[in-house]
Design a protein around this motif. Structure first.
Motif, PDB file in Angstrom:
ATOM      1  N   THR A   1       0.811  -1.225   0.000  1.00  0.00           N
ATOM      2  CA  THR A   1       0.000   0.000   0.000  1.00  0.00           C
ATOM      3  C   THR A   1       0.840   1.268   0.000  1.00  0.00           C
ATOM      4  O   THR A   1       0.282   2.362   0.016  1.00  0.00           O
ATOM      5  CB  THR A   1      -0.960   0.018   1.212  1.00  0.00           C
ATOM      6  OG1 THR A   1      -0.177  -0.019   2.409  1.00  0.00           O
ATOM      7  CG2 THR A   1      -1.897  -1.163   1.185  1.00  0.00           C
ATOM      8  N   GLY A   2       2.170   1.144   0.050  1.00  0.00           N
ATOM      9  CA  GLY A   2       3.016   2.333   0.005  1.00  0.00           C
ATOM     10  C   GLY A   2       3.080   3.086   1.318  1.00  0.00           C
ATOM     11  O   GLY A   2       3.714   4.131   1.400  1.00  0.00           O
ATOM     12  N   GLY A   3       2.432   2.582   2.375  1.00  0.00           N
ATOM     13  CA  GLY A   3       2.448   3.272   3.668  1.00  0.00           C
ATOM     14  C   GLY A   3       3.577   2.753   4.551  1.00  0.00           C
ATOM     15  O   GLY A   3       4.554   2.177   4.062  1.00  0.00           O
ATOM     16  N   ALA A   4       3.426   2.991   5.846  1.00  0.00           N
ATOM     17  CA  ALA A   4       4.438   2.524   6.804  1.00  0.00           C
ATOM     18  C   ALA A   4       3.741   2.200   8.115  1.00  0.00           C
ATOM     19  O   ALA A   4       2.680   2.752   8.425  1.00  0.00           O
ATOM     20  CB  ALA A   4       5.493   3.599   7.027  1.00  0.00           C
ATOM     21  N   THR A   5       4.309   1.283   8.894  1.00  0.00           N
ATOM     22  CA  THR A   5       3.743   0.970  10.199  1.00  0.00           C
ATOM     23  C   THR A   5       4.824   0.396  11.106  1.00  0.00           C
ATOM     24  O   THR A   5       5.820  -0.166  10.630  1.00  0.00           O
ATOM     25  CB  THR A   5       2.589  -0.061  10.079  1.00  0.00           C
ATOM     26  OG1 THR A   5       1.987  -0.228  11.364  1.00  0.00           O
ATOM     27  CG2 THR A   5       3.095  -1.422   9.612  1.00  0.00           C
ATOM     28  N   THR A   6       4.611   0.560  12.412  1.00  0.00           N
ATOM     29  CA  THR A   6       5.501  -0.108  13.366  1.00  0.00           C
ATOM     30  C   THR A   6       4.768  -1.299  13.996  1.00  0.00           C
ATOM     31  O   THR A   6       5.318  -2.000  14.824  1.00  0.00           O
ATOM     32  CB  THR A   6       5.929   0.857  14.487  1.00  0.00           C
ATOM     33  OG1 THR A   6       4.740   1.394  15.074  1.00  0.00           O
ATOM     34  CG2 THR A   6       6.803   1.969  13.936  1.00  0.00           C
ATOM     35  N   TRP A   7       3.479  -1.498  13.613  1.00  0.00           N
ATOM     36  CA  TRP A   7       2.676  -2.601  14.169  1.00  0.00           C
ATOM     37  C   TRP A   7       3.281  -3.923  13.681  1.00  0.00           C
ATOM     38  O   TRP A   7       3.379  -4.154  12.478  1.00  0.00           O
ATOM     39  CB  TRP A   7       1.236  -2.464  13.676  1.00  0.00           C
ATOM     40  CG  TRP A   7       0.238  -3.268  14.449  1.00  0.00           C
ATOM     41  CD1 TRP A   7      -0.472  -2.861  15.532  1.00  0.00           C
ATOM     42  CD2 TRP A   7      -0.173  -4.622  14.186  1.00  0.00           C
ATOM     43  NE1 TRP A   7      -1.297  -3.869  15.966  1.00  0.00           N
ATOM     44  CE2 TRP A   7      -1.128  -4.965  15.175  1.00  0.00           C
ATOM     45  CE3 TRP A   7       0.181  -5.584  13.251  1.00  0.00           C
ATOM     46  CZ2 TRP A   7      -1.744  -6.197  15.234  1.00  0.00           C
ATOM     47  CZ3 TRP A   7      -0.421  -6.832  13.311  1.00  0.00           C
ATOM     48  CH2 TRP A   7      -1.379  -7.123  14.295  1.00  0.00           C
ATOM     49  N   ASP A   8       3.701  -4.761  14.598  1.00  0.00           N
ATOM     50  CA  ASP A   8       4.437  -5.967  14.165  1.00  0.00           C
ATOM     51  C   ASP A   8       4.094  -7.144  15.084  1.00  0.00           C
ATOM     52  O   ASP A   8       4.979  -7.816  15.586  1.00  0.00           O
ATOM     53  CB  ASP A   8       5.940  -5.663  14.195  1.00  0.00           C
ATOM     54  CG  ASP A   8       6.763  -6.748  13.497  1.00  0.00           C
ATOM     55  OD1 ASP A   8       6.177  -7.522  12.710  1.00  0.00           O
ATOM     56  OD2 ASP A   8       7.978  -6.812  13.730  1.00  0.00           O
ATOM     57  N   MET A   9       2.810  -7.352  15.291  1.00  0.00           N
ATOM     58  CA  MET A   9       2.412  -8.403  16.237  1.00  0.00           C
ATOM     59  C   MET A   9       2.285  -9.772  15.594  1.00  0.00           C
ATOM     60  O   MET A   9       2.348 -10.782  16.265  1.00  0.00           O
ATOM     61  CB  MET A   9       1.082  -8.045  16.899  1.00  0.00           C
ATOM     62  CG  MET A   9       1.202  -7.020  18.004  1.00  0.00           C
ATOM     63  SD  MET A   9       2.351  -7.535  19.285  1.00  0.00           S
ATOM     64  CE  MET A   9       1.466  -8.886  20.029  1.00  0.00           C
ATOM     65  N   GLN A  10       1.991  -9.807  14.292  1.00  0.00           N
ATOM     66  CA  GLN A  10       1.830 -11.115  13.657  1.00  0.00           C
ATOM     67  C   GLN A  10       2.711 -11.182  12.425  1.00  0.00           C
ATOM     68  O   GLN A  10       2.842 -10.206  11.697  1.00  0.00           O
ATOM     69  CB  GLN A  10       0.359 -11.345  13.284  1.00  0.00           C
ATOM     70  CG  GLN A  10      -0.509 -11.435  14.528  1.00  0.00           C
ATOM     71  CD  GLN A  10      -1.761 -12.257  14.299  1.00  0.00           C
ATOM     72  OE1 GLN A  10      -1.831 -13.070  13.389  1.00  0.00           O
ATOM     73  NE2 GLN A  10      -2.748 -12.047  15.139  1.00  0.00           N
ATOM     74  N   ARG A  11       3.300 -12.332  12.214  1.00  0.00           N
ATOM     75  CA  ARG A  11       4.284 -12.485  11.151  1.00  0.00           C
ATOM     76  C   ARG A  11       4.045 -13.791  10.388  1.00  0.00           C
ATOM     77  O   ARG A  11       3.242 -14.623  10.823  1.00  0.00           O
ATOM     78  CB  ARG A  11       5.707 -12.496  11.749  1.00  0.00           C
ATOM     79  CG  ARG A  11       6.029 -11.221  12.497  1.00  0.00           C
ATOM     80  CD  ARG A  11       7.436 -11.237  13.064  1.00  0.00           C
ATOM     81  NE  ARG A  11       8.478 -11.307  12.063  1.00  0.00           N
ATOM     82  CZ  ARG A  11       8.974 -10.258  11.420  1.00  0.00           C
ATOM     83  NH1 ARG A  11       8.538  -9.048  11.689  1.00  0.00           N
ATOM     84  NH2 ARG A  11       9.929 -10.422  10.512  1.00  0.00           N
ATOM     85  N   ILE A  12       4.760 -13.931   9.292  1.00  0.00           N
ATOM     86  CA  ILE A  12       4.745 -15.205   8.552  1.00  0.00           C
ATOM     87  C   ILE A  12       6.190 -15.628   8.333  1.00  0.00           C
ATOM     88  O   ILE A  12       7.028 -14.804   7.932  1.00  0.00           O
ATOM     89  CB  ILE A  12       4.037 -15.066   7.189  1.00  0.00           C
ATOM     90  CG1 ILE A  12       2.542 -14.768   7.418  1.00  0.00           C
ATOM     91  CG2 ILE A  12       4.201 -16.345   6.357  1.00  0.00           C
ATOM     92  CD1 ILE A  12       1.751 -14.521   6.140  1.00  0.00           C
ATOM     93  N   VAL A  13       6.472 -16.888   8.636  1.00  0.00           N
ATOM     94  CA  VAL A  13       7.798 -17.441   8.367  1.00  0.00           C
ATOM     95  C   VAL A  13       7.654 -18.494   7.271  1.00  0.00           C
ATOM     96  O   VAL A  13       6.734 -19.316   7.308  1.00  0.00           O
ATOM     97  CB  VAL A  13       8.429 -18.040   9.660  1.00  0.00           C
ATOM     98  CG1 VAL A  13       7.558 -19.112  10.278  1.00  0.00           C
ATOM     99  CG2 VAL A  13       9.812 -18.592   9.384  1.00  0.00           C
TER     100      VAL A  13
END
Ligand SMILES: C[S@@+](CC[C@H](N)C(=O)[O-])C[C@H]1O[C@@H](n2cnc3c(N)ncnc32)[C@H](O)[C@@H]1O
Length: 286
Positions: A268-280
């Protein structure tokens, strides 16, 4: 899960996906969500489409109230859709979806799944709801097999092989929105099974929830109370470094491990510091 009933979280996740266009129009949505849900939630998605301004406001509130979870689900689905596209481009023709719930990839991913045999692994009670809702909807994958497995009771390996899974050919395994509901021992047991079953060139993409994070931790406790009341309590969260160790201990090598700070700019071209869920995404070590 409640005995004899389909997974409630599978239905809520499909509901969140159905609201995808209201979260981020740039992300792919799930046009089959309303059909697969049916009932009240399916009808609500129909109403949502009819009143865009109200829906947008409610979605923003829901996303805030859940600490970004509803929006996250649309990103994670998009990231895993892209993993399927990449696997198809590599010539992988088997897709295993663990805890598939109301996943609709076999019916919506078009050319990415056209050459793939899909193995949907889930509890038979959730599969019964899904199959009744699917009706005669045309399949876009080459084939689909519903593999009924009660994790912790039935053998994943035996049931996959009985359904026609070919352990000599590589496969992509998706494990979306499931490990947070499992005890670590069940996660390790499933990884051990996969390590024994998967041919070289295979990959396992696992979404997981981090264990750190201030306000997010408080919100997760609240969300945890809600999903616990649905009969599917959160059981496991961990940091990327721990997840890497878990994968390596099970005989996998991590190819990538990403979260929102990677996806928001990409999609989406935005930015965030929200990093609670990830994919490995990990592959069997040679
Ligand atoms: C949160 S849902 C995720 C569904 C799907 N992967 C998605 O993202 O839409 C969790 C899934 O795990 C499945 N599940 C939970 N406990 C299970 C068990 N003991 N055996 C088999 N499947 C189980 C549920 O049926 C449900 O489909």
């Amino acid at each position: 899960m409640r005995p004899g009933q389909p997974s409630s979280t599978a239905q809520w996740v499909a509901f969140a996906r159905g609201l995808g266009p209201w979260h981020e129009p740039a992300l792919s949505d799930d046009p089959l969500a309303a059909t697969l849900l049916g009932g009240t939630l399916g009808a609500l998605l129909g109403v949502a489409a009819a009143v865009p301004p109200l829906t947008r406001a409610l979605v923003r509130f829901g996303d805030f109230a859940t600490g970004g979870r509803t929006r996250f689900m649309c990103y994670r689905t998009r990231v895993l859709d892209d993993a399927v596209r990449a696997a198809a481009a590599e010539g992988i023709d088997q897709l295993v979806i663990l805890g598939a719930g109301l996943d609709s990839r076999a019916w919506r991913l078009g050319s990415a799944v056209a050459g793939m045999t899909v193995f949907e692994v889930d509890h038979p009670d959730t599969q019964a709801l899904k199959r009744s809702r699917l009706g005669e909807r045309p399949l876009q994958a080459a084939d689909v097999h519903f593999v009924g497995v009660d994790f912790g009771v039935d053998s994943l390996e035996a049931n996959l092989l009985a359904a026609g899974f070919n352990p000599v050919r590589p496969a992509l395994v998706l494990w979306e929105g499931v490990v947070m509901y499992l005890h670590p021992a069940a996660i390790d047991a499933t990884l051990a099974t996969l390590r024994g079953l998967l041919a070289p060139g295979s990959a396992v993409a696992t979404s997981y929830s981090r264990s750190s994070g201030g306000r997010a931790t408080l919100l997760r406790r609240l969300v945890g109370l809600v999903v616990g009341a649905m009969g599917e309590p959160f059981r496991h969260h961990e940091e990327p470094a721990q997840m890497r160790v878990r994968m390596e201990r099970a005989g996998f090598r991590v190819r990538w491990d990403e979260g929102h700070p990677d996806w928001v700019p990409r999609y989406t071209g935005g930015a965030t510091t929200w990093d609670m869920q990830r994919i490995v995404l990990a592959e069997p070590q040679p």
